[in-house]
Design a protein around this motif. Sequence first.
Motif, PDB file in Angstrom:
ATOM      1  N   ALA A 260      10.695 -39.114 -21.153  1.00  0.00           N
ATOM      2  CA  ALA A 260      10.042 -38.547 -19.972  1.00  0.00           C
ATOM      3  C   ALA A 260      10.984 -38.555 -18.774  1.00  0.00           C
ATOM      4  N   ALA A 261      11.730 -39.647 -18.598  1.00  0.00           N
ATOM      5  CA  ALA A 261      12.664 -39.741 -17.472  1.00  0.00           C
ATOM      6  C   ALA A 261      13.758 -38.688 -17.567  1.00  0.00           C
ATOM      7  N   LEU A 262      14.282 -38.463 -18.762  1.00  0.00           N
ATOM      8  CA  LEU A 262      15.346 -37.474 -18.935  1.00  0.00           C
ATOM      9  C   LEU A 262      14.823 -36.049 -18.778  1.00  0.00           C
ATOM     10  N   LEU A 263      13.650 -35.777 -19.319  1.00  0.00           N
ATOM     11  CA  LEU A 263      13.078 -34.426 -19.202  1.00  0.00           C
ATOM     12  C   LEU A 263      12.922 -34.007 -17.743  1.00  0.00           C
ATOM     13  N   LEU A 264      12.566 -34.953 -16.897  1.00  0.00           N
ATOM     14  CA  LEU A 264      12.404 -34.637 -15.469  1.00  0.00           C
ATOM     15  C   LEU A 264      13.739 -34.338 -14.791  1.00  0.00           C
ATOM     16  N   GLU A 265      14.830 -34.804 -15.364  1.00  0.00           N
ATOM     17  CA  GLU A 265      16.144 -34.615 -14.756  1.00  0.00           C
ATOM     18  C   GLU A 265      16.900 -33.403 -15.276  1.00  0.00           C
ATOM     19  N   PHE A 266      16.521 -32.877 -16.431  1.00  0.00           N
ATOM     20  CA  PHE A 266      17.211 -31.707 -16.967  1.00  0.00           C
ATOM     21  C   PHE A 266      16.858 -30.483 -16.128  1.00  0.00           C
ATOM     22  N   PRO A 267      17.828 -29.600 -15.876  1.00  0.00           N
ATOM     23  CA  PRO A 267      17.543 -28.395 -15.086  1.00  0.00           C
ATOM     24  C   PRO A 267      16.656 -27.418 -15.866  1.00  0.00           C
ATOM     25  N   LEU A 268      15.846 -26.667 -15.138  1.00  0.00           N
ATOM     26  CA  LEU A 268      15.019 -25.648 -15.783  1.00  0.00           C
ATOM     27  C   LEU A 268      15.896 -24.557 -16.390  1.00  0.00           C
ATOM     28  N   VAL A 269      16.970 -24.211 -15.690  1.00  0.00           N
ATOM     29  CA  VAL A 269      17.946 -23.231 -16.180  1.00  0.00           C
ATOM     30  C   VAL A 269      19.320 -23.889 -16.067  1.00  0.00           C
ATOM     31  N   PRO A 270      19.870 -24.365 -17.163  1.00  0.00           N
ATOM     32  CA  PRO A 270      21.169 -25.035 -17.085  1.00  0.00           C
ATOM     33  C   PRO A 270      22.299 -24.044 -16.817  1.00  0.00           C
ATOM     34  N   LEU A 271      23.069 -24.310 -15.758  1.00  0.00           N
ATOM     35  CA  LEU A 271      24.196 -23.456 -15.394  1.00  0.00           C
ATOM     36  C   LEU A 271      25.455 -24.298 -15.292  1.00  0.00           C
ATOM     37  N   CYS A 272      26.569 -23.766 -15.808  1.00  0.00           N
ATOM     38  CA  CYS A 272      27.842 -24.488 -15.735  1.00  0.00           C
ATOM     39  C   CYS A 272      28.319 -24.591 -14.291  1.00  0.00           C
ATOM     40  N   ALA A 273      27.961 -23.615 -13.469  1.00  0.00           N
ATOM     41  CA  ALA A 273      28.253 -23.607 -12.034  1.00  0.00           C
ATOM     42  C   ALA A 273      27.214 -22.713 -11.357  1.00  0.00           C
ATOM     43  N   GLU A 274      26.873 -23.018 -10.124  1.00  0.00           N
ATOM     44  CA  GLU A 274      25.856 -22.212  -9.437  1.00  0.00           C
ATOM     45  C   GLU A 274      26.275 -20.757  -9.307  1.00  0.00           C
ATOM     46  N   ASP A 275      27.582 -20.514  -9.191  1.00  0.00           N
ATOM     47  CA  ASP A 275      28.071 -19.142  -9.046  1.00  0.00           C
ATOM     48  C   ASP A 275      28.567 -18.557 -10.371  1.00  0.00           C
ATOM     49  N   CYS A 276      28.059 -19.049 -11.488  1.00  0.00           N
ATOM     50  CA  CYS A 276      28.437 -18.532 -12.798  1.00  0.00           C
ATOM     51  C   CYS A 276      28.133 -17.038 -12.861  1.00  0.00           C
ATOM     52  N   LEU A 277      29.105 -16.259 -13.291  1.00  0.00           N
ATOM     53  CA  LEU A 277      28.950 -14.804 -13.358  1.00  0.00           C
ATOM     54  C   LEU A 277      28.299 -14.327 -14.652  1.00  0.00           C
ATOM     55  N   GLY A 278      28.251 -15.188 -15.654  1.00  0.00           N
ATOM     56  CA  GLY A 278      27.591 -14.834 -16.905  1.00  0.00           C
ATOM     57  C   GLY A 278      28.429 -13.926 -17.793  1.00  0.00           C
ATOM     58  N   LEU A 279      27.734 -13.210 -18.665  1.00  0.00           N
ATOM     59  CA  LEU A 279      28.368 -12.306 -19.619  1.00  0.00           C
ATOM     60  C   LEU A 279      28.177 -10.863 -19.194  1.00  0.00           C
ATOM     61  N   CYS A 280      29.144 -10.021 -19.504  1.00  0.00           N
ATOM     62  CA  CYS A 280      29.020  -8.587 -19.241  1.00  0.00           C
ATOM     63  C   CYS A 280      27.918  -8.038 -20.148  1.00  0.00           C
ATOM     64  N   PRO A 281      26.947  -7.321 -19.588  1.00  0.00           N
ATOM     65  CA  PRO A 281      25.864  -6.802 -20.421  1.00  0.00           C
ATOM     66  C   PRO A 281      26.306  -5.702 -21.386  1.00  0.00           C
ATOM     67  N   THR A 282      27.479  -5.133 -21.158  1.00  0.00           N
ATOM     68  CA  THR A 282      27.959  -4.065 -22.025  1.00  0.00           C
ATOM     69  C   THR A 282      28.820  -4.592 -23.176  1.00  0.00           C
ATOM     70  N   CYS A 283      29.846  -5.375 -22.831  1.00  0.00           N
ATOM     71  CA  CYS A 283      30.786  -5.813 -23.873  1.00  0.00           C
ATOM     72  C   CYS A 283      30.646  -7.286 -24.241  1.00  0.00           C
ATOM     73  N   GLY A 284      29.926  -8.063 -23.433  1.00  0.00           N
ATOM     74  CA  GLY A 284      29.709  -9.473 -23.741  1.00  0.00           C
ATOM     75  C   GLY A 284      30.822 -10.392 -23.313  1.00  0.00           C
ATOM     76  N   ALA A 285      31.797  -9.906 -22.558  1.00  0.00           N
ATOM     77  CA  ALA A 285      32.903 -10.745 -22.099  1.00  0.00           C
ATOM     78  C   ALA A 285      32.398 -11.747 -21.066  1.00  0.00           C
ATOM     79  N   ASN A 286      32.990 -12.935 -21.065  1.00  0.00           N
ATOM     80  CA  ASN A 286      32.645 -13.962 -20.080  1.00  0.00           C
ATOM     81  C   ASN A 286      33.290 -13.568 -18.760  1.00  0.00           C
TER      82      ASN A 286
END
Length: 182
Positions: free
Chosen positions: A123-149
């Motif tokens: 229970a203690a750990l579940l409360l601390e895990f992020p709802l949406v885990p991100l490697c960095a707040e400004d993560c750009l993600g993947l290209c929706p066309t080619c899938g490149a990081n």
Amino acid sequence: MGPVRIQLPSELFAPAENAHFEGAIDLPAMKAGPDLYTFCEPLRWQVDVTNTGDAFLVTGTVEGVAATSCARCLADFSFPVTGEVEGYFLIDPDAAAPDDMDADEFDVLPDDNAIDLMPLVHAALLLEFPLVPLCAEDCLGLCPTCGANLNEGACGCTSAAPGDGAPANPFAVLADYPFDGK
């Protein structure tokens, strides 16, 4: 992973007594929603157990390093996690619970006078895990066309104009809309 049990000594059954316990839990993986969290090393925990007269109050922390995948770019990353462990165990199974507590806020002390910490740690750990885990707040993600990081640099298809094989932006029709009413 089996239970992590604290055997309460008989001295703790006197009102207002307390005791400190600590240890480590080897928790290989934990699921939180669609995300899977792993732990490279055992989690460290420490709790204080206090006899409140009618119950035992368990308070403390669990800490370690969790690893998961970023929701945007799918890269693995790790982060420190510290959860607050809390539990309330009635001593007398026939005693009434405090008026200000719901039935899911306490447990009854088992007949063997041992408290299982695993549900409290989970229970203690579940409360601390992020709802949406991100490697960095400004993560750009993947290209929706080619899938490149996109965190590793621009891909070859991001500069393509609509009609050149890239999907058109559905909001492009609003580019010249007068939103301020003028």
